[in-house]
Motif scaffolding. Structure first.
Motif, short mmCIF file in Angstrom:
data_model
loop_
_atom_site.label_atom_id
_atom_site.label_comp_id
_atom_site.label_asym_id
_atom_site.label_seq_id
_atom_site.Cartn_x
_atom_site.Cartn_y
_atom_site.Cartn_z
N GLU A 262 56.08 79.73 29.21
CA GLU A 262 55.19 80.80 29.73
C GLU A 262 56.24 82.06 30.00
O GLU A 262 55.75 83.26 29.54
CB GLU A 262 54.31 80.50 30.84
CG GLU A 262 53.16 81.44 31.17
CD GLU A 262 52.23 81.43 29.90
OE1 GLU A 262 52.43 80.63 28.92
OE2 GLU A 262 51.35 82.30 29.69
N ARG A 265 58.14 83.37 27.02
CA ARG A 265 57.13 84.28 26.01
C ARG A 265 56.74 85.52 26.76
O ARG A 265 57.02 86.61 25.96
CB ARG A 265 55.39 83.37 25.98
CG ARG A 265 55.57 82.34 24.74
CD ARG A 265 54.27 81.81 24.66
NE ARG A 265 53.35 83.07 24.22
CZ ARG A 265 51.93 82.55 24.28
NH1 ARG A 265 51.39 81.50 24.75
NH2 ARG A 265 51.24 83.52 23.60
N ALA A 266 56.43 85.60 27.97
CA ALA A 266 56.45 86.87 28.57
C ALA A 266 57.63 87.77 28.42
O ALA A 266 57.47 89.02 28.01
CB ALA A 266 56.09 86.83 30.10
N GLU A 269 57.90 89.06 24.75
CA GLU A 269 57.01 89.92 24.53
C GLU A 269 57.49 91.37 24.99
O GLU A 269 57.41 92.22 24.24
CB GLU A 269 55.51 89.53 25.07
CG GLU A 269 55.00 88.38 24.44
CD GLU A 269 54.50 88.96 23.19
OE1 GLU A 269 54.39 89.98 22.71
OE2 GLU A 269 54.09 88.02 22.32
N TYR A 273 61.65 90.31 21.63
CA TYR A 273 62.37 89.35 21.11
C TYR A 273 61.44 88.27 20.52
O TYR A 273 60.27 88.04 21.00
CB TYR A 273 63.20 88.54 21.98
CG TYR A 273 64.32 89.23 22.51
CD1 TYR A 273 65.27 89.78 21.48
CD2 TYR A 273 64.80 89.31 23.82
CE1 TYR A 273 66.47 90.29 22.08
CE2 TYR A 273 65.75 90.27 24.56
CZ TYR A 273 66.74 90.52 23.46
OH TYR A 273 67.84 91.24 23.86
N ASP A 274 61.88 87.83 19.57
CA ASP A 274 61.12 86.61 18.80
C ASP A 274 61.88 85.27 19.32
O ASP A 274 63.09 84.91 19.12
CB ASP A 274 61.32 86.80 17.28
CG ASP A 274 60.17 85.51 16.72
OD1 ASP A 274 59.94 84.50 17.36
OD2 ASP A 274 59.81 85.76 15.53
#
Lengths: 347, 363
Positions: A262, A265-266, A269, A273-274
């Motif tokens: 999590e 991902r945050a 975002e 970045y991927d």
């Protein structure tokens, strides 16, 4: 403060003191303690060291080397020493080899705090013990201030590949299932978040870990593991592209099945970045014959570094050399190699 | 992840896709202005989910891509000034100018530092009081307020070595230029969500009023984009052009007044050069007279040499939506993200890079 002096690299008394007082206590292999110019190690058949299983006489040798220049030297979840051991151990493990011996070369910038070096070496010792490898050869060079960025480490590794194991990035077969050992992106973002100039604090921790025990657990349940790779620099996307090209096959993965923590991902975002392109240091991706996949997955779940292992896709015959991703909303797109450095968005 | 997963729900996406297929009977052309939308559309594979009646075009909304070579060359020449520090967003580094790039200038010894915020640039100026520090002010209405604030801060703290090279651009004039060129007959526009957060959805009301074109202001998640496309289809099918704000969680009709005030305090509109579109009146921002001492253009005289465009490169046409990347003879051959010829292949938000990275051949 006790610091590295140019004289520590001169080969004289200070060099000896450094080796005797700082390195040898952490790397206790009798072979190294002899301080010969080269390590003379036991024939493979009797090379069982520490936790390693007996090595078959028919084993082949695996040999690899890698240099470590990570900045900063210490980051949440790891440091350059842990990387230097785990990275090389993992390179051996990814061809199915049981890692046995490491060498360690240190390029040290004049003025480095002795305590920093001591911490790095202690971390290498702990990681080497965890992996069950011995550091049996070493070298120290000290360069003038500005000649290196604090500390660079090179490690080389020697391992034994048991008979019957044929693991290579060119070995993916259509129908193989793609297994990922856990969540991606932890290492890259942990290091990035500590870099100067990026004003965010986080609990992100690097995943740096030796994966050789995980690999032995996998190989124990099935020899039908065709490909193993650790998606380091360039991330999962780049690794899968390499495999697709080398194997002359296509790889299809499902976005919704790829675990990403999590907080990673945050941060991705936020920064643009991927996670597919962010570096890992303790993850592997495996291409496994479909009938063996479930057993391999079970074996992975029993290892601390494989608890989150999951099937993320499969190998196909076409389109050759491409990686396809089925997106969360059901679209399909190409996943290409990383081009240049990943940069945050500006708008 | 909260506030994101809700906008990536596969079932809701499927039902929106189904509604679009059901509702769309007329052949329509939609342009997404913003590069972030372009990337989102490709990254989530949205194009393949749409019916053949809908044609999607990418617009000029990539700030790196629209920066003209004349300006880029000027920045590169500036970077070679002795003692000077250039601070820039990372995307700019690899964009090839007429003869060099900032990346190459850096390798040749120029002190160029990537920053993530104007506040970082300001800090570098504080830390190096004896050296001039120039921030490359690239971007649309979204980045301009933060640059304005950095200049106000520099004035307050008397950080006299801080300079800005303002290459800021305004999106409504660029949209008008695209429409006035008449090259791409559009039925609807997906307006830039971040920009509109600052300038307000009213800034797009000229589209239905003057051009009879509908505009949706949409967020960047897949459901945002699909909802935007569905709404545009609905407006076209009913022949009722209007502006719909579907990004109400971020955008208000009047925009962000505080941000606008800062921009107006520090900047004034002026003519700006756009790649592929030439000079557009009142489409850029320059520092107002009382802030000229922070203006790199005023403080430095450099000779960037003659401007050259890479032969064969269609970036200018791609930016206007007059060509798609596969129309370009260089695309995928001489020009790749690994070895870019034009800016649309460099920027992570460039149309060519999005095609290359996500669409592959024949997808």
């Amino acid at each position: 403060m006790d610091r590295i002096l140019l004289a520590h690299g001169s080969g004289g008394q200070l060099s000896h003191d450094l080796i005797r007082d700082l390195f040898l206590p952490h790397f206790p292999a009798p072979t190294l303690a002899k301080l010969d110019d080269a390590a003379v190690v036991q024939p493979l058949a009797s090379a069982a060291t520490g936790a390693q299983p007996n090595i078959s006489r028919a084993s082949r040798l695996a040999f690899t080397t890698d240099s470590y220049v990570v900045k900063p030297l210490f980051f949440n979840g790891g440091d350059i020493g842990r990387l230097a051991v785990c990275g090389t151990v993992n390179d051996l493990a990814m061809v199915g080899a049981t890692p046995l011996y490491l060498s360690a070369g240190f390029v040290i910038e004049e003025g480095l705090e002795m305590e920093t070096l001591r911490r790095v070496v202690a971390s290498m010792k702990a990681s080497a013990e965890e992996a069950g490898v011995e550091v049996v050869a070493g070298d120290t060079k000290v360069v003038e201030r500005g000649g290196a960025d604090r500390l660079f480490i090179n490690t080389a590794g020697l391992g034994a590949v048991p008979p019957g194991i044929e693991i290579s990035a060119s070995n993916a077969q259509p129908g193989d299932l793609v297994i990922l050992s856990g969540a991606i992106g932890d290492h890259g973002l942990a290091v990035l978040s500590e870099r100067e100039g990026l004003a965010f604090k986080s609990q992100l921790a690097s995943d740096a870990a030796p994966l050789n025990h995980l690999v032995s657990a996998m190989l124990e349940v099935s020899p039908e593991i065709h490909v193993l790779r650790d998606p380091t620099r360039g991330g999962l996307a780049t690794t899968l592209n390499e495999i697709a090209r080398q194997s002359q096959a296509a790889i299809a993965i499902e976005e919704s099945r790829i675990p990403v923590h999590e907080d990673v991902r945050a941060a991705c975002e936020m920064l643009g970045y991927d996670p597919l392109y962010v570096a890992n240091e303790g993850k592997l991706v495996a291409m496994v014959a479909p009938h063996a996949a479930e057993a391999v997955l079970q074996a992975m779940h029993g290892d601390p570094y494989g608890k989150e292992a999951t099937i993320i896709g499969e190998v196909m015959a076409q389109p050759v050399g491409k990686v396809l991703l089925r997106t969360g909303i059901g679209g399909t797109r190409i996943v290409d190699m990383l081009a240049g450095e990943m940069l945050p968005r500006i708008c | 992840m909260k506030y994101l997963d809700e906008f990536r729900d596969p079932e809701l996406a499927a039902s929106l896709v189904e509604s679009i297929h059901r509702r769309s009977t007329r052949q329509i052309r939609i342009m997404e202005f913003c590069g972030t939308h372009t990337v989102s559309i490709f990254k989530h594979g949205i194009r393949q989910l749409l019916p053949p009646t809908i044609e999607m075009l990418s617009g000029p909304g990539c700030p790196i891509c629209v920066t003209a070579n004349t300006d880029l060359d000027w920045a590169i020449a500036l970077a070679s000034q002795p003692n000077l520090i250039i601070t820039t967003f990372g995307d700019m580094l690899r964009v090839p100018g007429s003869r060099s790039s900032l990346e190459r200038a850096k390798a040749e010894g120029a002190d160029i530092r990537i920053v993530y915020s104007t506040l970082d640039a300001l800090q570098i100026a504080r830390d190096n009081p004896e050296r001039p520090v120039v921030f490359l002010g690239i971007g649309f209405e979204t980045t301009a307020p933060t640059v304005a604030v950095s200049i106000l801060q520099a004035r307050e703290e008397r950080i006299e070595n801080y300079n800005v090279l303002s290459l800021h651009k305004l999106t409504p004039p660029a949209t008008k230029a695209v429409l006035d060129s008449g090259e791409s007959l559009l039925d609807g526009i997906i307006g830039p969500g971040h920009v509109t957060t600052v300038i307000g959805s009213r800034a797009w009301e000229f589209l239905p009023q003057e051009y009879g074109i509908s505009c949706v202001i949409a967020g960047f998640e897949p459901l945002d984009v699909l909802q935007g496309i569905y709404t545009l289809v609905e407006r076209v099918e009913n022949s009722e052009p209007r502006v719909d704000n579907l990004y109400a969680r971020s955008v208000r009709r009047e925009g962000n007044q505080t941000a606008l005030d800062y921009v107006n305090m520090v900047f004034e509109p002026n003519a700006a050069d756009w790649r592929g579109m030439g000079t557009i009146p009142a489409s850029g921002l320059r520092l107002r007279a009382e802030f000229r001492r922070f203006d790199a253009r005023e403080n430095y005289k450099v000779d960037p040499g003659p401007t050259e465009e890479p032969p064969g490169c269609l970036c200018g046409d791609v930016i206007r939506g007059a060509a798609t990347p596969p129309d370009c003879p260089l695309y995928r051959e001489a020009c790749t993200p690994h070895n870019p010829v034009g800016p649309c292949m460099v920027s992570s938000e460039g149309t060519c890079a999005a095609y290359y990275m996500y669409a592959g051949e024949g997808l």
